[in-house]
Design an enzyme around this catalytic site. Structure first.
Site, short mmCIF file in Angstrom:
data_model
loop_
_atom_site.label_atom_id
_atom_site.label_comp_id
_atom_site.label_asym_id
_atom_site.label_seq_id
_atom_site.Cartn_x
_atom_site.Cartn_y
_atom_site.Cartn_z
N HIS A 145 -7.52 -0.53 5.66
CA HIS A 145 -6.59 0.33 6.06
C HIS A 145 -6.27 1.52 5.25
O HIS A 145 -6.22 2.60 5.63
CB HIS A 145 -5.13 -0.43 6.54
CG HIS A 145 -4.11 0.27 7.02
ND1 HIS A 145 -3.90 0.93 8.20
CD2 HIS A 145 -2.67 0.42 6.38
CE1 HIS A 145 -2.90 1.53 8.41
NE2 HIS A 145 -2.19 1.22 7.41
N HIS A 166 1.50 3.92 1.98
CA HIS A 166 1.96 4.64 2.97
C HIS A 166 3.50 4.64 2.85
O HIS A 166 4.22 3.71 2.63
CB HIS A 166 1.61 4.13 4.43
CG HIS A 166 0.06 4.37 4.94
ND1 HIS A 166 -0.43 3.58 5.74
CD2 HIS A 166 -0.81 5.40 4.29
CE1 HIS A 166 -1.89 4.43 5.91
NE2 HIS A 166 -1.91 5.37 4.92
N HIS A 181 4.65 -4.72 10.74
CA HIS A 181 5.03 -4.20 12.07
C HIS A 181 5.25 -5.00 13.16
O HIS A 181 4.29 -6.07 13.34
CB HIS A 181 3.96 -3.06 12.44
CG HIS A 181 4.05 -1.83 11.18
ND1 HIS A 181 4.78 -0.70 11.51
CD2 HIS A 181 3.15 -1.73 10.30
CE1 HIS A 181 4.68 0.09 10.65
NE2 HIS A 181 3.57 -0.57 9.80
N ASP A 226 -0.41 -4.04 6.37
CA ASP A 226 -1.04 -3.75 7.70
C ASP A 226 -2.35 -3.87 7.68
O ASP A 226 -3.25 -3.27 8.48
CB ASP A 226 -0.70 -1.78 7.67
CG ASP A 226 0.68 -1.34 7.86
OD1 ASP A 226 1.49 -2.55 8.03
OD2 ASP A 226 0.78 -0.11 7.95
N ASP A 266 6.05 4.63 4.85
CA ASP A 266 6.81 3.78 5.56
C ASP A 266 7.03 2.20 4.96
O ASP A 266 7.88 1.48 5.48
CB ASP A 266 6.61 3.52 7.30
CG ASP A 266 5.07 3.12 7.29
OD1 ASP A 266 4.31 3.50 6.64
OD2 ASP A 266 5.02 2.46 8.40
N HIS A 267 6.21 2.16 3.71
CA HIS A 267 6.33 1.09 3.05
C HIS A 267 6.79 1.31 1.59
O HIS A 267 7.16 0.12 0.97
CB HIS A 267 4.89 0.61 2.82
CG HIS A 267 4.36 -0.08 4.30
ND1 HIS A 267 4.08 -1.27 4.56
CD2 HIS A 267 3.96 0.85 5.41
CE1 HIS A 267 3.67 -1.45 5.89
NE2 HIS A 267 3.46 -0.15 6.24
N HIS A 298 0.92 -1.10 0.01
CA HIS A 298 0.00 -0.10 0.03
C HIS A 298 1.05 1.54 -0.03
O HIS A 298 2.16 1.22 0.11
CB HIS A 298 -0.75 -0.08 1.13
CG HIS A 298 -0.42 -0.15 2.67
ND1 HIS A 298 0.49 -1.16 3.11
CD2 HIS A 298 -0.31 1.11 3.54
CE1 HIS A 298 0.77 -0.63 4.41
NE2 HIS A 298 0.31 0.71 4.55
#
Length: 260
Positions: A111, A57, A171, A133, A59-60, A55
């Protein structure tokens, strides 16, 4: 045979590195940070041959540009223009063969609206799931963009996979999630037993992941919303909330976790 290793990133992210026996080629899943990937590949004498994204975001995805700058490699991910660097956009209906392994792409909104997951059963008895996530051990992702109905549908899709599926989340949230799970089901012995195991792993500096779907069915309240103990706990926590169907139970449970 596929080998999977965790690369730690940021405070609690895991970037999953996949390699194949007898080959120096590897893939990474959700590389939010490039430097840690480069260091891991160098130490293992591996060469990057592709990237899988779940996805949009940051941090990915933040490591995509640096990892592909000097490499002509495919980057698979959601069909979302917000993600810079995707070369093979996926909509959640495809199959994909990488490292000699066929992955089914699963659309899992909730999410985020663009979220996808990657499922494979390479040896027909050891299935693997990279779920980003959407699903965490003992928990699930926050509803940043999707609805409770969408997330519940996505989790039900994952619930239908083989129970021995190894679950690779993005995570290290397990202990925090277990604290909430224990608040929901204080009499559930599986939660206490698993928490003790996870504490030992974390004290040794080891990841709590992968989990398994079979385990999650016993300790994850978001996969147990049809259980009387979970429904009763949600009703007691939010006595004024209407709970006429599974989606409403799920939504109230997720709201409880958001405030926990």
């Amino acid at each position: 045979m596929i080998h999977i290793q965790a690369i730690k990133a940021f405070q609690d992210n895991y970037i999953w590195l996949l390699s194949e026996s007898g080959s120096q080629q590897c893939l990474v899943v959700d590389p939010g940070e490039a430097d840690v990937v480069e260091k891991a590949m160098k130490s293992l004498n591996l060469a990057l041959s592709g990237v899988l994204i779940t996805h949009h975001h940051w941090d990915h995805t933040n490591g995509i540009q640096a990892l592909t700058k000097d490499r002509n490699i495919p980057v698979y991910g959601p069909d979302n223009a917000e993600i810079s660097g995707i070369t093979y956009p996926l909509n959640g209906t495809e199959t994909l063969t990488v490292l000699g392994t066929e992955f089914n792409i699963l659309k899992t909104p909730g999410h985020t609206l663009d979220h996808i997951a990657y499922f494979a059963n390479p040896d027909q008895d050891d299935p693997i799931l990279f779920c980003g996530d959407t699903l965490f051990s003992a928990g699930c992702g926050r509803l940043f963009e999707g609805t409770a109905e969408q997330m519940l549908s996505s989790l039900n899709k994952l619930r239908s996979l083989p129970k021995n599926t190894r679950v690779y989340c993005a995570h290290e949230y397990t202990l925090a999630n277990l604290a909430f799970a224990r608040a929901v089901e204080p009499a559930n012995p599986s939660i206490k037993e698993y928490r003790n195991k996870v504490i030992q792993l974390r004290e040794q500096g080891r990841p709590s992941l992968p989990s398994s779907l079979e385990l999650e069915f016993t300790i994850n309240p978001f996969l147990r919303i049809d259980q009387h103990s979970v429904i009763t706990a949600v009703k007691e926590h939010a006595p004024c909330t209407v709970l006429s169907n599974d989606a409403e139970v799920f939504g109230a449970l997720r709201h409880w976790k958001d405030q926990f």
